[in-house]
Design a protein around this motif. Structure first.
Motif, PDB file in Angstrom:
ATOM      1  N   ASP A   1       0.802  -1.137   0.254  1.00 14.39           N
ATOM      2  CA  ASP A   1      -0.070  -0.226   0.103  1.00 14.39           C
ATOM      3  C   ASP A   1       0.919   1.070  -0.054  1.00 14.39           C
ATOM      4  N   HIS A   2       2.179   1.097   0.040  1.00 14.55           N
ATOM      5  CA  HIS A   2       3.060   2.268   0.111  1.00 14.55           C
ATOM      6  C   HIS A   2       3.023   3.027  -1.257  1.00 14.55           C
ATOM      7  N   THR A   3       3.208   4.137  -1.345  1.00 14.99           N
ATOM      8  CA  THR A   3       3.375   4.677  -2.707  1.00 14.99           C
ATOM      9  C   THR A   3       4.816   5.400  -3.032  1.00 14.99           C
ATOM     10  N   SER A   4       5.697   5.435  -2.383  1.00 14.31           N
ATOM     11  CA  SER A   4       6.863   5.896  -2.755  1.00 14.31           C
ATOM     12  C   SER A   4       8.180   5.110  -2.053  1.00 14.31           C
ATOM     13  N   PHE A   5       7.879   4.382  -1.243  1.00  9.76           N
ATOM     14  CA  PHE A   5       9.093   3.659  -0.548  1.00  9.76           C
ATOM     15  C   PHE A   5       9.983   2.876  -1.354  1.00  9.76           C
ATOM     16  N   TYR A   6       9.569   1.769  -2.103  1.00 12.47           N
ATOM     17  CA  TYR A   6      10.060   0.762  -2.756  1.00 12.47           C
ATOM     18  C   TYR A   6      10.771   1.696  -4.103  1.00 12.47           C
ATOM     19  N   GLU A   7      10.286   2.338  -4.643  1.00 13.92           N
ATOM     20  CA  GLU A   7      11.060   3.516  -5.817  1.00 13.92           C
ATOM     21  C   GLU A   7      12.136   3.696  -5.330  1.00 13.92           C
ATOM     22  N   ARG A   8      12.626   3.986  -4.239  1.00 14.57           N
ATOM     23  CA  ARG A   8      13.986   4.410  -3.713  1.00 14.57           C
ATOM     24  C   ARG A   8      14.961   3.207  -4.120  1.00 14.57           C
ATOM     25  N   TYR A   9      14.485   1.926  -4.037  1.00  9.20           N
ATOM     26  CA  TYR A   9      15.367   0.892  -4.326  1.00  9.20           C
ATOM     27  C   TYR A   9      15.339   0.189  -5.577  1.00  9.20           C
ATOM     28  N   GLY A  10      14.779   0.908  -6.514  1.00  9.46           N
ATOM     29  CA  GLY A  10      14.978   0.252  -7.749  1.00  9.46           C
ATOM     30  C   GLY A  10      13.557  -0.388  -8.369  1.00  9.46           C
ATOM     31  N   TRP A  11      12.557  -0.423  -7.445  1.00 11.53           N
ATOM     32  CA  TRP A  11      11.231  -1.056  -7.775  1.00 11.53           C
ATOM     33  C   TRP A  11      10.349  -0.010  -8.672  1.00 11.53           C
ATOM     34  N   LYS A  12       9.623  -0.739  -9.598  1.00 14.02           N
ATOM     35  CA  LYS A  12       8.707   0.155 -10.229  1.00 14.02           C
ATOM     36  C   LYS A  12       7.354  -0.275 -10.221  1.00 14.02           C
ATOM     37  N   PHE A  13       6.478   0.843 -10.069  1.00 15.61           N
ATOM     38  CA  PHE A  13       4.944   0.403 -10.252  1.00 15.61           C
ATOM     39  C   PHE A  13       4.592  -0.264 -11.494  1.00 15.61           C
ATOM     40  N   LEU A  14       3.806  -1.583 -11.344  1.00 21.10           N
ATOM     41  CA  LEU A  14       3.489  -2.236 -12.308  1.00 21.10           C
ATOM     42  C   LEU A  14       1.990  -1.977 -12.519  1.00 21.10           C
ATOM     43  N   CYS A  15       1.173  -2.485 -11.746  1.00 19.37           N
ATOM     44  CA  CYS A  15      -0.278  -2.327 -11.721  1.00 19.37           C
ATOM     45  C   CYS A  15      -0.967  -2.512 -10.542  1.00 19.37           C
ATOM     46  N   MET A  16      -2.371  -2.659 -10.588  1.00 22.58           N
ATOM     47  CA  MET A  16      -3.199  -2.745  -9.315  1.00 22.58           C
ATOM     48  C   MET A  16      -3.404  -4.300  -9.382  1.00 22.58           C
ATOM     49  N   VAL A  17      -3.585  -4.868  -8.229  1.00 22.34           N
ATOM     50  CA  VAL A  17      -3.964  -6.244  -7.893  1.00 22.34           C
ATOM     51  C   VAL A  17      -5.116  -6.435  -6.926  1.00 22.34           C
ATOM     52  N   GLN A  18      -5.713  -7.549  -7.195  1.00 20.66           N
ATOM     53  CA  GLN A  18      -6.901  -7.814  -6.128  1.00 20.66           C
ATOM     54  C   GLN A  18      -6.070  -8.703  -5.096  1.00 20.66           C
ATOM     55  N   GLY A  19      -6.057  -8.464  -3.847  1.00 17.17           N
ATOM     56  CA  GLY A  19      -5.642  -9.231  -2.620  1.00 17.17           C
ATOM     57  C   GLY A  19      -6.455 -10.234  -2.364  1.00 17.17           C
ATOM     58  N   ASP A  20      -6.370 -11.443  -2.025  1.00 15.15           N
ATOM     59  CA  ASP A  20      -7.323 -12.464  -1.575  1.00 15.15           C
ATOM     60  C   ASP A  20      -8.162 -12.162  -0.519  1.00 15.15           C
ATOM     61  N   GLY A  21      -9.392 -11.891  -0.712  1.00 11.31           N
ATOM     62  CA  GLY A  21     -10.299 -11.567   0.595  1.00 11.31           C
ATOM     63  C   GLY A  21     -10.341 -10.087   0.869  1.00 11.31           C
ATOM     64  N   GLU A  22      -9.817  -9.374  -0.105  1.00 11.21           N
ATOM     65  CA  GLU A  22      -9.760  -7.802   0.172  1.00 11.21           C
ATOM     66  C   GLU A  22     -10.438  -7.016  -0.863  1.00 11.21           C
ATOM     67  N   GLU A  23     -11.084  -6.012  -0.464  1.00 11.69           N
ATOM     68  CA  GLU A  23     -11.995  -5.153  -1.192  1.00 11.69           C
ATOM     69  C   GLU A  23     -11.242  -4.191  -2.095  1.00 11.69           C
ATOM     70  N   ALA A  24     -10.179  -3.556  -1.372  1.00 11.11           N
ATOM     71  CA  ALA A  24      -9.456  -2.594  -1.761  1.00 11.11           C
ATOM     72  C   ALA A  24      -8.541  -3.344  -2.796  1.00 11.11           C
ATOM     73  N   LEU A  25      -7.998  -2.507  -3.991  1.00  9.28           N
ATOM     74  CA  LEU A  25      -6.962  -3.043  -4.748  1.00  9.28           C
ATOM     75  C   LEU A  25      -5.700  -2.557  -4.036  1.00  9.28           C
ATOM     76  N   SER A  26      -4.545  -3.361  -4.241  1.00  7.24           N
ATOM     77  CA  SER A  26      -3.326  -2.977  -3.836  1.00  7.24           C
ATOM     78  C   SER A  26      -2.275  -2.804  -5.032  1.00  7.24           C
ATOM     79  N   ARG A  27      -1.128  -1.986  -4.781  1.00  8.90           N
ATOM     80  CA  ARG A  27      -0.101  -1.725  -5.863  1.00  8.90           C
ATOM     81  C   ARG A  27       0.792  -2.897  -6.084  1.00  8.90           C
ATOM     82  N   MET A  28       1.146  -3.244  -7.175  1.00  7.88           N
ATOM     83  CA  MET A  28       2.030  -4.161  -7.417  1.00  7.88           C
ATOM     84  C   MET A  28       3.274  -3.534  -8.105  1.00  7.88           C
TER      85      MET A  28
END
Length: 151
Positions: A119-146
């Motif tokens: 659910d973080h929006t800027s943390f992983y970018e610092r370490y070379g990760w890139k936002f890819l898409c939104m995914v549905q977590g098992d049993g979750e209503e809200a989408l999560s960032r992949m």
């Protein structure tokens, strides 16, 4: 503060302690962690893997690599999971060091691409990760960032 990053396969005696630590942080059944760690220690393939950062004998951070971190995109695998740093050890670069270590270790095992949901929006970018898409977590209503990391 000095700490060392440990691969569970290099120190299997940490299994019970690590499984309990992850269970306490994420409230996933202890048996699920123990089973995944047993698979890691069986060395039948590059996944799953488990890592902890130790300060003296205290686990201060950890993460794993599993096939799927409880989401609907089974094609986006393997996943870095259970990323956690103790609150009193945050903002010191430990999670970043662990992320970099894990990416390098998995690359040495023939896995160049890793995924991570958050659910973080800027943390992983610092370490070379890139936002890819939104995914549905098992049993979750809200989408999560992949996120994706390609070595």
């Amino acid at each position: 503060m000095e700490y060392k990053i440990i691969r569970l396969i290099d120190q299997p005696d940490l299994k019970e302690k690590a499984a309990l630590w992850f269970h306490e942080k994420w409230e996933i059944p202890l048996d699920a962690y123990a089973q995944s760690m047993d698979e890691c220690l069986a060395c039948k393939g590059p996944v799953p893997q488990w890592y902890v950062a130790l300060e003296n004998e205290r686990i201060i951070a950890g993460m794993g690599v599993i096939e799927n971190d409880f989401h609907n995109r089974k094609d986006l695998a393997p996943n870095v999971c259970a990323v956690y740093t103790e609150e009193d050890r945050r903002c010191r670069g430990i999670a970043g060091a662990l992320l970099n270590y894990v990416c390098q270790d998995m690359k040495s095992r023939g896995i160049d691409t890793l995924y991570l949901i958050t659910d973080h929006t800027s943390f992983y970018e610092r370490y070379g990760w890139k936002f890819l898409c939104m995914v549905q977590g098992d049993g979750e209503e809200a989408l999560s960032r992949m996120y994706i990391h390609e070595s």
